[in-house]
Design an enzyme around this catalytic site. Structure first.
Site, short mmCIF file in Angstrom:
data_model
loop_
_atom_site.label_atom_id
_atom_site.label_comp_id
_atom_site.label_asym_id
_atom_site.label_seq_id
_atom_site.Cartn_x
_atom_site.Cartn_y
_atom_site.Cartn_z
N ASP A 260 0.85 -1.19 0.00
CA ASP A 260 0.00 0.00 0.00
C ASP A 260 0.88 1.24 0.00
O ASP A 260 1.82 1.35 0.81
CB ASP A 260 -0.91 0.01 1.23
N GLU A 303 -4.60 2.48 -4.20
CA GLU A 303 -3.14 2.50 -4.09
C GLU A 303 -2.60 1.19 -3.55
O GLU A 303 -1.47 1.12 -3.06
CB GLU A 303 -2.70 3.66 -3.20
#
Length: 386
Positions: A260, A303
């Site tokens: 992430d 993301e």
């Protein structure tokens, strides 16, 4: 038995014109990489019977033998160019024009030097047979994409066409007065042999169009399987391929990491979504550089990224995660002229003995990633067994 050669050529031209018009119209709705080859093929379909008709007309008007022969060989060249283009290569080599120019010049010279025999087409048969054979080879040659059985239809049609043309050429070079020569010069035989050779490639049009449909379906599948922003696997494609990978060998050591991008919302808020998109592309590129060809990398959403490492013990997967972590930290990312550090939090989990559930594996790696987030971000954490 009697077939009127001129009428047969005219019927073939009208039928081919309708087929050619249909392919041209369909090409307008195709993507560029399919439309170009289809237009070349449509032109080839029209040129061959037009040349045949001019050759039949040249019996009374010898001068028409020159454009007739030229159009026929141009037709075979266009078929070859269309097939080459369908394989993703540019068919713009000057060598493609050489046979057409050769026939045009040679036919014009023959018309003036041997006006009594302007229709001799034995050499033309051999030349067209060679081009047809080359087209068959291109159709049947393995390419970067799966061609399927439809390429076999195209290859078989052009192979048959080459054989007919070779047989015709051989018979036309038998001695004057021989039974074979007399037979091949019979109008109905000429119509069958020449007409068959002209129309066999048109029959291959079905296979060619289906080849284009296969490529279009593959293109759509590629679009569905690929994340448009990063070029990694889409979420669904990643899950599907990961399940297949695990199912092939459930006993193998597999590991999975969830990555992430830290403070991604801040990048979007302060520098805009274009900067955020560029950051994701850079992270994806850094991941690819550190992974093996057999590893599966996908964009899980937003993301967040996922990576499956087949046949990889947990210790090796952790080392890979740390390499990716360091590679992302080295990215020199500029937004609005300012350096923006990129950092990732990574969770790693290993497939347990007897475990085959990719969703459960992702959840465990995801939990480890959130442990890294809560511990201050920008680090790698390993999920405990179970």
């Amino acid at each position: 038995m009697f077939l009127d050669p001129f009428a047969s050529a005219l019927i073939a031209l009208l039928a081919s014109a309708a087929m050619s018009a249909g392919l041209y119209a369909a090409a307008a709705r195709q993507p560029a990489e399919l439309a170009g080859p289809q237009r070349l093929w449509a032109r080839a379909i029209l040129l061959a019977p037009l040349g045949w008709l001019l050759l039949e007309w040249a019996v009374e008007h010898p001068g028409l033998a020159v454009p007739g022969k030229t159009l026929i060989v141009a037709s075979f060249v266009e078929y070859l160019r269309a097939l080459v283009a369908s394989r993703g290569r540019m068919p713009d080599s000057p060598w493609f024009a050489a046979p057409v120019l050769l026939v045009a010049v040679a036919s014009a010279i023959m018309l003036f030097t041997s006006p009594g025999q302007p229709m001799r087409t034995g050499l033309l048969s051999f030349l067209c047979a060679g081009i047809a054979a080359s087209t068959a080879v291109v159709a049947l040659r393995p390419g970067p994409r799966r061609a399927g059985g439809n390429a076999g239809i195209v290859g078989a049609a052009f192979s048959l066409c080459a054989l007919v043309l070779v047989a015709r050429g051989v018979l036309l070079f038998t001695p004057e007065g021989s039974a074979a020569r007399a037979w091949v010069e019979e109008p109905w035989v000429e119509t069958l042999l020449l007409g068959g050779a002209m129309l066999a490639p048109a029959v291959a049009s079905l296979g060619f169009v289906l080849m284009g449909s296969e490529r279009l379906l593959e293109r759509l599948q590629d679009i569905a399987d690929t994340d448009g922003l990063t070029g990694l696997l889409s979420r669904n494609a990643f899950l599907h391929q990961s399940r297949l990978c695990i199912a092939r060998d459930p006993a193998q050591h597999c590991a999975l990491m969830v990555l992430d991008l830290d403070h991604f919302k801040r990048i979007n808020d302060e520098h805009g979504h274009d900067a955020g998109d560029q950051a994701l592309r850079l992270v994806a590129s850094a991941m690819r550089d550190e992974l093996r060809p057999r590893d599966l990398a996908g964009r899980h959403g937003g993301e967040e990224f996922t990576v499956l490492l087949p046949d990889t013990p947990l210790a090796v997967a952790e080392a890979s995660a740390r390499r990716i972590h360091a590679a992302v930290a080295r990215i020199g990312f500029l937004a609005d002229g300012a350096a923006v550090p990129l950092r990732v939090s990574i969770g790693v989990a290993a497939l347990q003995p007897g475990e085959t559930d990719i969703d459960r594996l992702i959840r465990r790696a995801d939990q480890a990633m959130y442990v890294a987030k809560r511990a201050g971000r920008n680090q790698v954490r390993i999920a405990p067994p179970g």
